[in-house]
Design a protein around this motif. Structure first.
Motif, mmCIF file in Angstrom:
data_model
loop_
_atom_site.group_PDB
_atom_site.id
_atom_site.type_symbol
_atom_site.label_atom_id
_atom_site.label_comp_id
_atom_site.label_asym_id
_atom_site.label_seq_id
_atom_site.Cartn_x
_atom_site.Cartn_y
_atom_site.Cartn_z
ATOM 1 N N VAL A 246 47.688 13.183 -4.918
ATOM 2 C CA VAL A 246 46.525 13.745 -4.220
ATOM 3 C C VAL A 246 45.232 13.188 -4.811
ATOM 4 O O VAL A 246 44.189 13.246 -4.167
ATOM 5 C CB VAL A 246 46.524 15.291 -4.245
ATOM 6 N N SER A 247 45.288 12.635 -6.014
ATOM 7 C CA SER A 247 44.107 12.033 -6.641
ATOM 8 C C SER A 247 43.934 10.562 -6.288
ATOM 9 O O SER A 247 42.949 9.943 -6.698
ATOM 10 C CB SER A 247 44.178 12.186 -8.168
ATOM 11 N N MET A 248 44.883 10.007 -5.533
ATOM 12 C CA MET A 248 44.800 8.621 -5.077
ATOM 13 C C MET A 248 45.389 8.579 -3.657
ATOM 14 O O MET A 248 46.404 7.935 -3.415
ATOM 15 C CB MET A 248 45.585 7.707 -6.027
ATOM 16 N N PRO A 249 44.757 9.310 -2.731
ATOM 17 C CA PRO A 249 45.340 9.453 -1.397
ATOM 18 C C PRO A 249 45.445 8.132 -0.638
ATOM 19 O O PRO A 249 44.610 7.248 -0.804
ATOM 20 C CB PRO A 249 44.385 10.413 -0.687
ATOM 21 N N GLY A 250 46.505 8.053 0.156
ATOM 22 C CA GLY A 250 46.689 6.891 1.017
ATOM 23 C C GLY A 250 47.497 5.769 0.406
ATOM 24 O O GLY A 250 47.780 4.778 1.087
ATOM 25 N N LEU A 251 47.890 5.894 -0.853
ATOM 26 C CA LEU A 251 48.656 4.837 -1.508
ATOM 27 C C LEU A 251 49.906 5.414 -2.153
ATOM 28 O O LEU A 251 49.900 6.535 -2.661
ATOM 29 C CB LEU A 251 47.821 4.140 -2.581
ATOM 30 N N ASN A 252 50.966 4.630 -2.138
ATOM 31 C CA ASN A 252 52.200 5.025 -2.812
ATOM 32 C C ASN A 252 53.008 3.782 -3.147
ATOM 33 O O ASN A 252 52.712 2.695 -2.658
ATOM 34 C CB ASN A 252 53.011 6.010 -1.948
ATOM 35 N N ASP A 253 54.006 3.966 -3.995
ATOM 36 C CA ASP A 253 54.883 2.866 -4.374
ATOM 37 C C ASP A 253 56.156 3.447 -4.964
ATOM 38 O O ASP A 253 56.224 4.628 -5.294
ATOM 39 C CB ASP A 253 54.205 1.940 -5.386
ATOM 40 N N GLU A 254 57.154 2.598 -5.111
ATOM 41 C CA GLU A 254 58.452 2.996 -5.645
ATOM 42 C C GLU A 254 58.378 3.129 -7.163
ATOM 43 O O GLU A 254 57.903 2.229 -7.853
ATOM 44 C CB GLU A 254 59.515 1.945 -5.298
ATOM 45 N N VAL A 255 58.867 4.278 -7.654
ATOM 46 C CA VAL A 255 58.896 4.553 -9.091
ATOM 47 C C VAL A 255 60.325 4.930 -9.468
ATOM 48 O O VAL A 255 60.997 5.648 -8.727
ATOM 49 C CB VAL A 255 57.938 5.711 -9.457
ATOM 50 N N GLN A 256 60.777 4.429 -10.603
ATOM 51 C CA GLN A 256 62.119 4.768 -11.076
ATOM 52 C C GLN A 256 62.067 6.059 -11.886
ATOM 53 O O GLN A 256 61.231 6.215 -12.785
ATOM 54 C CB GLN A 256 62.691 3.641 -11.932
ATOM 55 N N ARG A 257 62.964 6.996 -11.538
ATOM 56 C CA ARG A 257 63.025 8.298 -12.208
ATOM 57 C C ARG A 257 64.477 8.690 -12.442
ATOM 58 O O ARG A 257 65.392 8.150 -11.830
ATOM 59 C CB ARG A 257 62.382 9.389 -11.332
ATOM 60 N N HIS A 258 64.682 9.683 -13.291
ATOM 61 C CA HIS A 258 66.009 10.245 -13.503
ATOM 62 C C HIS A 258 66.431 10.988 -12.238
ATOM 63 O O HIS A 258 65.623 11.680 -11.616
ATOM 64 C CB HIS A 258 66.019 11.189 -14.699
ATOM 65 N N ALA A 259 67.701 10.867 -11.868
ATOM 66 C CA ALA A 259 68.199 11.475 -10.634
ATOM 67 C C ALA A 259 68.295 12.997 -10.736
ATOM 68 O O ALA A 259 68.141 13.708 -9.739
ATOM 69 C CB ALA A 259 69.563 10.890 -10.269
ATOM 70 N N ARG A 260 68.544 13.513 -11.950
ATOM 71 C CA ARG A 260 68.663 14.958 -12.165
ATOM 72 C C ARG A 260 67.951 15.321 -13.460
ATOM 73 O O ARG A 260 67.976 14.546 -14.418
ATOM 74 C CB ARG A 260 70.132 15.384 -12.253
ATOM 75 N N VAL A 261 67.362 16.518 -13.473
ATOM 76 C CA VAL A 261 66.690 16.992 -14.683
ATOM 77 C C VAL A 261 66.885 18.499 -14.836
ATOM 78 O O VAL A 261 67.224 19.197 -13.880
ATOM 79 C CB VAL A 261 65.164 16.689 -14.677
ATOM 80 N N ARG A 262 66.645 18.956 -16.050
ATOM 81 C CA ARG A 262 66.569 20.394 -16.319
ATOM 82 C C ARG A 262 65.223 20.631 -16.994
ATOM 83 O O ARG A 262 64.874 19.925 -17.947
ATOM 84 C CB ARG A 262 67.686 20.868 -17.232
ATOM 85 N N ILE A 263 64.490 21.606 -16.466
ATOM 86 C CA ILE A 263 63.217 21.954 -17.089
ATOM 87 C C ILE A 263 63.239 23.419 -17.499
ATOM 88 O O ILE A 263 63.987 24.223 -16.946
ATOM 89 C CB ILE A 263 62.013 21.700 -16.143
ATOM 90 N N SER A 264 62.436 23.728 -18.497
ATOM 91 C CA SER A 264 62.149 25.125 -18.822
ATOM 92 C C SER A 264 60.675 25.315 -18.517
ATOM 93 O O SER A 264 59.875 24.378 -18.604
ATOM 94 C CB SER A 264 62.473 25.431 -20.282
ATOM 95 N N TYR A 265 60.319 26.530 -18.139
ATOM 96 C CA TYR A 265 58.942 26.830 -17.781
ATOM 97 C C TYR A 265 58.759 28.346 -17.795
ATOM 98 O O TYR A 265 59.722 29.099 -17.993
ATOM 99 C CB TYR A 265 58.590 26.262 -16.400
ATOM 100 N N GLN A 266 57.537 28.762 -17.575
ATOM 101 C CA GLN A 266 57.241 30.177 -17.426
ATOM 102 C C GLN A 266 56.742 30.414 -16.010
ATOM 103 O O GLN A 266 56.114 29.531 -15.410
ATOM 104 C CB GLN A 266 56.177 30.609 -18.443
#
Length: 173
Positions: free
Chosen positions: A92-112
């Protein structure tokens, strides 16, 4: 609920790691509601408090209407699968542009949650990508830093061109 101004790349505030939330109060609930409205207006599927200039570790995601919006306070990546995937990302801070990024297929997060209760969530595919993308932002890492230098430079030039004010034409008399 208020739609807040979104700060744009290359604003330096996007590179500052966000501080942990310590007060779980009405102000935090109001911030989460404002983030949701701001994200919907942008439009986007994820937003962090740093995107609106507030250096706190708060993320709002809304990936589909059926699942509804979710707020993650102080999220931490606990585990990531060795399997990777490529996914088209933007901000949302760079609207109108995107590209392919490599990420982990699955994750576990902790949060509140907004009441301060500890939670754990496992995710895959798009939600896993979003968790990694937004936690990166909370850590001061804008998504284009995950691209090769050449791709990043091309995107930045394209964004500069898109956001440059048009040249004023001389009066024709």
């Amino acid at each position: 609920m208020t739609i807040r101004p979104i700060i744009r790349y290359p604003d330096r505030r996007l590179a500052i790691p966000a501080r942990p939330v310590t007060a779980f109060d009405d102000a935090l609930r109001d911030l989460a509601a404002d983030l949701l409205e701001t994200m919907r207006d942008a439009p986007g599927i994820g937003i962090t408090a740093p995107h609106i200039g507030i250096p706190l570790r708060v993320v709002v995601l809304e990936l589909d209407a059926k699942d509804g919006p979710r707020t993650y306070v102080n999220p931490v990546l606990e585990w990531a699968s060795p399997e990777m995937l490529m996914h088209r990302e933007g901000s949302v801070s760079m609207p109108g542009l995107n590209d392919e990024v490599q990420r982990h297929a699955r994750v576990r997060i902790s949060y509140q949650d907004v009441d301060g209760n500890m939670q754990t969530e496992e995710s895959e595919a798009l939600r896993a990508v979003c968790h990694q993308h937004e936690i990166d932002q909370l850590d001061g890492m804008f998504w284009i830093q995950r691209l090769s230098r050449l791709k990043r430079e091309r995107l930045v030039k394209k964004f500069e061109k898109m956001t440059r004010p048009p040249l004023a034409l001389p009066d024709e008399r």
